[in-house]
Design an enzyme around this catalytic site. Sequence first.
Site, PDB file in Angstrom:
ATOM      1  N   HIS A 215      36.121   8.513  -5.953  1.00  0.00           N
ATOM      2  CA  HIS A 215      36.357   6.930  -5.143  1.00  0.00           C
ATOM      3  C   HIS A 215      36.565   5.999  -6.885  1.00  0.00           C
ATOM      4  O   HIS A 215      36.965   5.365  -6.141  1.00  0.00           O
ATOM      5  CB  HIS A 215      35.816   6.296  -4.754  1.00  0.00           C
ATOM      6  CG  HIS A 215      34.266   5.633  -5.282  1.00  0.00           C
ATOM      7  ND1 HIS A 215      33.294   6.867  -5.117  1.00  0.00           N
ATOM      8  CD2 HIS A 215      33.656   4.820  -6.057  1.00  0.00           C
ATOM      9  CE1 HIS A 215      31.788   6.169  -5.568  1.00  0.00           C
ATOM     10  NE2 HIS A 215      32.116   5.258  -6.719  1.00  0.00           N
TER      11      HIS A 215
HETATM   12  N1  UDP Z   1      27.274   8.789   0.491  1.00  0.00           N
HETATM   13  C1  UDP Z   1      26.681   8.204   1.723  1.00  0.00           C
HETATM   14  N2  UDP Z   1      27.983   9.028   2.927  1.00  0.00           N
HETATM   15  C2  UDP Z   1      29.145   9.213   2.173  1.00  0.00           C
HETATM   16  C3  UDP Z   1      29.246   9.069   0.649  1.00  0.00           C
HETATM   17  C4  UDP Z   1      28.101   9.059   0.073  1.00  0.00           C
HETATM   18  O1  UDP Z   1      26.210   7.873   2.134  1.00  0.00           O
HETATM   19  O2  UDP Z   1      30.595   9.542   2.932  1.00  0.00           O
HETATM   20  C5  UDP Z   1      26.023   7.971  -0.267  1.00  0.00           C
HETATM   21  C6  UDP Z   1      25.428   9.291  -0.823  1.00  0.00           C
HETATM   22  O3  UDP Z   1      24.045   9.851  -0.665  1.00  0.00           O
HETATM   23  C7  UDP Z   1      24.928   8.297  -2.652  1.00  0.00           C
HETATM   24  C8  UDP Z   1      25.359   6.840  -2.716  1.00  0.00           C
HETATM   25  O4  UDP Z   1      26.778   6.764  -1.342  1.00  0.00           O
HETATM   26  O5  UDP Z   1      23.632   8.007  -1.976  1.00  0.00           O
HETATM   27  C9  UDP Z   1      26.888   7.215  -3.718  1.00  0.00           C
HETATM   28  O6  UDP Z   1      27.054   6.129  -3.772  1.00  0.00           O
HETATM   29  P1  UDP Z   1      28.537   5.993  -4.508  1.00  0.00           P
HETATM   30  O7  UDP Z   1      29.167   7.434  -4.368  1.00  0.00           O
HETATM   31  O8  UDP Z   1      29.655   4.699  -3.286  1.00  0.00           O
HETATM   32  O9  UDP Z   1      28.220   5.424  -5.239  1.00  0.00           O
HETATM   33  P2  UDP Z   1      27.890   5.358  -7.711  1.00  0.00           P
HETATM   34  O10 UDP Z   1      26.917   6.098  -7.151  1.00  0.00           O
HETATM   35  O11 UDP Z   1      28.731   6.108  -7.434  1.00  0.00           O
HETATM   36  O12 UDP Z   1      28.039   4.307  -7.509  1.00  0.00           O
END
Ligand code: UDP
Length: 368
Positions: A215
């Site tokens: 994403h």
């Molecule tokens: N996550 C979730 N469902 C999904 C994909 C990711 O609960 O379908 C959780 C994952 O376990 C992690 C968090 O979302 O804890 C990561 O979020 P994201 O990838 O949106 O953000 P980033 O960490 O890249 O800022």
Amino acid sequence: MSGRYPDNKRDNVRVLTVIGNRPQFIKAAAVSGPLRDVADEVLVHTGQHYDDALSKIFFDELGLPRPEHRLELGGGSNTSQTSRMLAALEPLLAREQPAMVLVYGDTNSTLAGALAAAQARIPVAHVEAGMRSYDRTMPEELNRVLTDHTSDLLLCSSEAPAEILRGERVMGEVEVVGDVMVDVAQLLGPRAAARTEVLERYGVASGEYVIATAHRAGNVDDPARLERLAALFEAVPYPVVLPLHPRTGARLEAAGLRGRVENGRVVLAPPLGYLDFTALLHHARAVLTDSGGVQKEAYLAGVPCVTMRPVTEWVETVEAGWNVLVDLDAGAAIAALERTPPAERPALYGDGRAGERVVAAIARRMGA
Ligand code: UDP
């Protein structure tokens, strides 16, 4: 998170927490409980993520208290969103008069919360401070750097970000508390791993599939990079479960690329709740992601990670040999997915008690 959120006591010092997106709900779940033991927390949801699948489910599953304020400020460009948040937070801070503002991670909500507080001369605590990818084209990198240089209390996941902050000569106090996502992963990981019915739902067998997420703006907003992302998914020779972030879904639809990704091997799922996602993560042979948090969670779960970015702020996972950066190179991704992980997996991000340390640091700072 533990289901024990004592009622706010109005005579306690007041901490206003600003959160707005999926990973922030997960991080706040580790802190809100212990924080409410010592302070009157006012939870503000900016509405950066407003989709139920990216927001409501996390409040339900993780037992995060209902926000006292919902700002509904999702959508728009980063600049427009951040400026609308700043405009809404200024009068809110004036009304609530908190003794401290608490922010997490690296989103527009993080920066807006920190800057609005600093302008109002309210001290700021930043959880997950000091992370750097040194890629200034990432909106998250700008948010991190600016938030850190605005914060009074910089709470770090490990020693490496603390060193970075000392090197940058930040004005605030730096402390290593461990990573709050470890707290949540340790508490809920075993329960999640037992939910094997989610594997049946997506027709995959334990140890035989890849769990994927994608994403990042840098991968999905640029049409040429989106096409490379689709080609990479097409090339993966294993079953893949890809819970599709709404942003990615919209970009793939608009570019007419959804069909190329959703081939026989790649199963598309809606964005999943924490427990279902964590179940799929624990049973996967490998993770393919451009997420920050998922790189770390893969390491904690002992699942090799292949990261579709040229750089990462979670450098320790790469140095430990559990994470390989492949950007959008399909050949490199396939080679990395076939690697055998190292035998060693040292504890890099603390002992699962970071939430308590965050609260202790805040309480100390406020003299509570
Ligand atoms: N996550 C979730 N469902 C999904 C994909 C990711 O609960 O379908 C959780 C994952 O376990 C992690 C968090 O979302 O804890 C990561 O979020 P994201 O990838 O949106 O953000 P980033 O960490 O890249 O800022």
